[in-house]
Design a protein around this motif. Structure first.
Motif, PDB file in Angstrom:
ATOM      1  N   LEU A 117       2.992  10.950  -6.409  1.00  0.00           N
ATOM      2  CA  LEU A 117       3.950  11.467  -7.407  1.00  0.00           C
ATOM      3  C   LEU A 117       3.413  11.389  -8.821  1.00  0.00           C
ATOM      4  N   GLN A 118       2.258  10.710  -8.991  1.00  0.00           N
ATOM      5  CA  GLN A 118       1.626  10.570 -10.305  1.00  0.00           C
ATOM      6  C   GLN A 118       2.555   9.852 -11.287  1.00  0.00           C
ATOM      7  N   VAL A 119       3.082   8.722 -10.817  1.00  0.00           N
ATOM      8  CA  VAL A 119       3.914   7.870 -11.670  1.00  0.00           C
ATOM      9  C   VAL A 119       3.370   6.463 -11.584  1.00  0.00           C
ATOM     10  N   ALA A 120       3.756   5.631 -12.561  1.00  0.00           N
ATOM     11  CA  ALA A 120       3.302   4.247 -12.580  1.00  0.00           C
ATOM     12  C   ALA A 120       4.214   3.394 -11.699  1.00  0.00           C
ATOM     13  N   VAL A 121       3.639   2.358 -11.079  1.00  0.00           N
ATOM     14  CA  VAL A 121       4.399   1.442 -10.244  1.00  0.00           C
ATOM     15  C   VAL A 121       5.134   0.447 -11.155  1.00  0.00           C
ATOM     16  N   GLU A 122       6.463   0.407 -11.051  1.00  0.00           N
ATOM     17  CA  GLU A 122       7.242  -0.502 -11.874  1.00  0.00           C
ATOM     18  C   GLU A 122       7.200  -1.899 -11.278  1.00  0.00           C
ATOM     19  N   PRO A 123       7.008  -2.951 -12.114  1.00  0.00           N
ATOM     20  CA  PRO A 123       6.904  -4.321 -11.570  1.00  0.00           C
ATOM     21  C   PRO A 123       8.196  -4.794 -10.902  1.00  0.00           C
ATOM     22  N   ASP A 124       9.354  -4.316 -11.405  1.00  0.00           N
ATOM     23  CA  ASP A 124      10.626  -4.792 -10.854  1.00  0.00           C
ATOM     24  C   ASP A 124      11.238  -3.809  -9.869  1.00  0.00           C
ATOM     25  N   ALA A 125      10.409  -2.944  -9.281  1.00  0.00           N
ATOM     26  CA  ALA A 125      10.924  -1.953  -8.336  1.00  0.00           C
ATOM     27  C   ALA A 125      11.374  -2.644  -7.046  1.00  0.00           C
ATOM     28  N   GLY A 136       0.825  -1.213   0.000  1.00  0.00           N
ATOM     29  CA  GLY A 136       0.000   0.000   0.000  1.00  0.00           C
ATOM     30  C   GLY A 136       0.853   1.253   0.000  1.00  0.00           C
ATOM     31  N   CYS A 137       1.994   1.245   0.712  1.00  0.00           N
ATOM     32  CA  CYS A 137       2.882   2.408   0.730  1.00  0.00           C
ATOM     33  C   CYS A 137       3.440   2.682  -0.659  1.00  0.00           C
ATOM     34  N   VAL A 138       3.830   1.618  -1.370  1.00  0.00           N
ATOM     35  CA  VAL A 138       4.389   1.792  -2.721  1.00  0.00           C
ATOM     36  C   VAL A 138       3.357   2.417  -3.645  1.00  0.00           C
ATOM     37  N   GLU A 139       2.115   1.926  -3.590  1.00  0.00           N
ATOM     38  CA  GLU A 139       1.098   2.452  -4.495  1.00  0.00           C
ATOM     39  C   GLU A 139       0.694   3.876  -4.111  1.00  0.00           C
ATOM     40  N   GLN A 140       0.636   4.180  -2.819  1.00  0.00           N
ATOM     41  CA  GLN A 140       0.266   5.528  -2.397  1.00  0.00           C
ATOM     42  C   GLN A 140       1.359   6.539  -2.776  1.00  0.00           C
ATOM     43  N   VAL A 141       2.639   6.144  -2.638  1.00  0.00           N
ATOM     44  CA  VAL A 141       3.729   7.044  -3.050  1.00  0.00           C
ATOM     45  C   VAL A 141       3.660   7.291  -4.557  1.00  0.00           C
ATOM     46  N   ALA A 142       3.405   6.229  -5.329  1.00  0.00           N
ATOM     47  CA  ALA A 142       3.299   6.398  -6.781  1.00  0.00           C
ATOM     48  C   ALA A 142       2.103   7.275  -7.139  1.00  0.00           C
TER      49      ALA A 142
END
Length: 524
Positions: A458-466, A449-455
């Protein structure tokens, strides 16, 4: 040979003491040795790297530098051999002096004798003594007989030091810099620059390997030269010769003092008695003979080739004459006649016994060949079995570590991707998992949830290999200080749980759920 001018304390040493002496000589002349080393070797290394770059063979540069190390070894030996008897030469003198030495031994060292572990001990014998042919082979057998094992141990020890320096230069970058603080170009080089730019990687490896060899190879040469000096001291008793020379100098100095004292007493003796004997007939002195003034000879200058030359062997004519005269002395044997009774047909030569061909000779030879072949096969099988066993033992820890890493990574990914869509009440769902004892799943859900909320902020897409490091870098771009700190705390809590099996306390976990990102609508 003027041993009085030598700057090394001549005494029989053990092999380890001789190696320590070589290290001390290298420390005393370190600046001269390494300045000449780099001036001579850097152009050759640049040509090797350029050859590997142009030919598209990244490994060729490192191989060529290693292959030409015997060529570079001439430089430290030249400096140290001159420094033993006189001042250490400068790098210009060292480069000019290479024309005075033979190149046959160096060519042999970079061709058919390249993997010789006695290279450091053989080098001073070939370059300083200047022997050739059968005499050089006999000399080498005498030199290496008691210290061949120590020379090989020295070579393998220096090779291990080079490997330590070479691997340490690369591992220090990877092991001692945190992943989130490591620059992008270093992170990329660890993963894929070696495949994308092999020429750059090959040049970098060759450069680091050259620096490692530059640090250890002069030590190898200096220790081998010290072993050579110690062996010459044992063979030719240089320490005894030097002690007798110093004793002679002391006696000569004492004799000159006594002569001066006697001359002073003679001059001070009273001469009045001679005047009373004036009437006595005086004999006419004989004509004095002319004595030619002896011209003092010039003091010989020590030459390196003369200093390290091989002493006279038994083939010398003067030694052979002296030995013959000593043998004729009755006290040492002499010649005498001995009369004994022997049979009439006596002969010292035994008659050869002719043996007939045994019918079992072929069977015995065949049986022996069979046993020999069986032993060879058993030896080969034993070597193969030991090699397979060692390879398996070496691979087991690596495979176990890889399996554990892959299992942890799969569990991490499965936990994060267990739900395709985050729940609307992220804080409540996470709290229920934590309360039911599924702490790892709760932290994984909170981290996702933190990763998606930060993205989303910032209005960026979540990278699968992040990775976690990517998430930390994204969190540092947040304008809100409280949100940035909370996101970093959640990522750290997940890292401790996923990789170190360390979980936060209940009150610390509740503090992570109190606010953003667990509660989307919260301001903090």
């Amino acid at each position: 040979m003027e041993l009085e001018r030598i700057t090394v304390a001549l005494r029989p040493r053990t092999a380890r003491e001789a190696v320590d002496l070589g290290a001390a000589m290298l420390r005393a002349h370190a600046r001269t040795v390494w300045s000449a080393w780099f001036v001579f070797s850097l152009p050759v290394v640049a040509l090797c790297i350029a050859a590997g770059w142009l030919l598209g063979l990244p490994w060729l540069a490192t191989l060529l530098i290693w292959w030409l190390l015997p060529l570079f070894d001439r430089i430290p030996l030249y400096v140290l051999s001159r420094a033993v008897f006189e001042r250490a030469p400068r790098w210009r003198e060292t480069l000019r002096g290479q024309r005075q030495w033979r190149w046959g031994g160096t060519i042999a060292s970079i061709t058919w004798r390249r993997i010789d572990s006695h290279r450091a001990l053989r080098l001073p014998m070939e370059l300083l003594e200047g022997l050739a042919g059968k005499q050089r082979s006999e000399r080498w057998r005498v030199l290496r007989r008691p210290i061949g094992t120590e020379a090989s141990s020295l070579a393998f020890g220096c090779m291990e030091l080079v490997l330590v320096i070479f691997l340490g230069a690369f591992l220090s970058v990877v092991l001692f810099i945190p992943a989130e603080l490591m620059p992008d170009w270093i992170r990329g080089s660890v993963g894929g620059v070696a495949r994308r730019t092999p020429e750059v990687t090959g040049a970098l490896i060759a450069g680091v390997a050259y620096l490692a060899w530059s640090a250890i190879e002069p030590l190898h040469v200096a220790a081998g030269f010290a072993l050579y000096l110690n062996r010459r001291t044992q063979l030719e008793a240089w320490d005894v010769d030097l002690a007798f020379r110093r004793l002679r100098d002391r006696w000569l100095a004492a004799g000159r003092g006594a002569a001066v004292l006697l001359l002073t007493l003679a001059c001070a003796w009273p001469h009045g008695a001679w005047a009373q004997q004036a009437a006595a007939p005086v004999a006419k002195p004989a004509p004095a003979q002319k004595v030619a003034a002896a011209k003092p000879e010039d003091v010989p200058v020590t030459q390196i080739e003369t200093a390290f030359a091989v002493p006279a062997s038994t083939s010398d004519q003067r030694f052979a004459t002296a030995a013959t005269e000593a043998f004729r002395d009755p006290r040492f044997g002499g010649e005498h006649k001995d009369h004994t009774w022997k049979p009439r047909n006596w002969s010292w030569d035994p008659k050869p016994v002719k043996l007939g061909r045994s019918p079992f000779e072929g069977i015995g030879n065949g049986f022996a060949m069979g046993i020999k072949g069986l032993l060879v096969l058993l030896l080969i099988g034993l070597i193969v079995a030991v090699a397979v066993y060692l390879i398996r033992r070496a691979r087991l820890p690596v495979l176990a570590l890889r399996v554990r890493s892959e299992a942890a990574l799969d569990m991490h990914l499965e936990t994060i991707e267990a739900q395709e869509r985050l729940p609307d009440d992220l804080a409540g769902a996470t709290h229920r998992l934590w309360s039911s004892g599924h702490r790892r799943e709760a932290l994984a859900l909170l981290y996702r949830g933190c990763v998606e909320q930060v993205a989303a902020v910032l209005q960026v897409a979540v990278e699968p290999d992040a990775t976690e490091a990517d998430c930390l870098r994204s969190a540092r771009r947040l304008d809100d200080t409280q949100r940035r700190q909370r996101a970093e705390a959640i990522v750290r809590a997940w890292q401790y749980a996923a990789y170190a099996d360390r979980y936060p306390r209940d009150e610390d976990f509740a503090r992570l759920l109190d606010g953003w990102p667990a509660r989307h609508g919260s301001a903090a």
